[in-house]
Scaffold this active site. Structure first.
Site, mmCIF file in Angstrom:
data_model
loop_
_atom_site.group_PDB
_atom_site.id
_atom_site.type_symbol
_atom_site.label_atom_id
_atom_site.label_comp_id
_atom_site.label_asym_id
_atom_site.label_seq_id
_atom_site.Cartn_x
_atom_site.Cartn_y
_atom_site.Cartn_z
ATOM 1 C CD GLU A 1 -3.301 0.726 2.068
ATOM 2 O OE1 GLU A 1 -3.623 2.277 2.092
ATOM 3 O OE2 GLU A 1 -2.969 0.114 2.334
ATOM 4 C CE LYS B 1 -10.387 -1.064 4.782
ATOM 5 N NZ LYS B 1 -9.285 -2.015 5.777
#
Length: 206
Positions: free
Chosen positions: A27, A43
């Site tokens: 990320e 997510k």
């Protein structure tokens, strides 16, 4: 080793006298190149890309975090410059798949101003951010330390910061590895637990 077992785009390693950090993060928390500011919140986790993409729950969570990042970047962005470059993209890694979106903005703010507006990362707090942090502090028995923070490189006015997920911290003879999942009202506790174990898979034999 850990990085060979699961190569990731934002891997990070820091070794100092008192502690060591190793992170196989997928990320991107923040990156600034010139006036362009980019964030790629994650997510949506699983082993099958199509199942992730077709899950209303995973898409709703991803969209919620994307909106939070849009709001965070909007605090330091030039008016009207925030935009979603990519929505619901699933990346495939050796042990799991992750869905991320990409949010960009134009800014003339510096690193400190940007961090004050955006930290902690939205994808590890949930919404509303301040209330979520308050609840996390009440429920979790110990501080997260470097886990779910950020790390990276600063070069002049530019920088690249990963979000410290898939991260282990070594102090003296203790090595701690952290893993978690986001809980929402329609979460299935068994599926969430399996997600925690899935995120640990690349580290188990390290």
């Amino acid at each position: 080793d850990f990085f060979h077992r699961q190569p990731t785009p934002y891997a990070f390693y820091l070794e100092l006298k008192e502690f060591c950090i190793i992170s196989g993060s997928m990320e991107l928390f923040l990156e600034k190149k010139g006036n362009l500011l980019t964030s790629k919140p994650i997510k949506g986790t699983g082993t099958n890309p199509q199942e992730i993409l077709s899950s209303p729950k995973e898409r709703a969570e991803n969209l919620m975090i994307t909106d939070m990042v849009r709001n965070d970047l909007g605090k330091v962005a030039k008016p009207g410059s925030v935009f979603v470059k990519e929505l619901f993209r699933v990346e495939i890694y050796k042990t799991l798949c992750q869905m991320h979106s990409t949010v960009c903005a134009n800014t003339d703010k510096d690193l400190i101003q940007i961090l004050r507006a955006t930290f902690p990362p939205a994808s590890v707090t949930g919404a509303p951010k301040l209330k979520a942090i308050e609840v996390i502090n009440q429920l979790e028995k110990h501080p997260r330390s470097y886990y779910c923070g950020c790390a990276g490189f600063v070069y002049g006015e530019n920088f690249t910061l990963s979000l410290l997920i898939r991260t282990a911290v070594k102090r003296k003879n203790t090595l701690s590895y952290y893993s978690g999942c986001g809980i929402v009202w329609d979460s299935d506790e068994e599926k969430e637990w399996q997600e925690v174990l899935l995120k640990m898979k690349a580290f188990k034999s390290f």
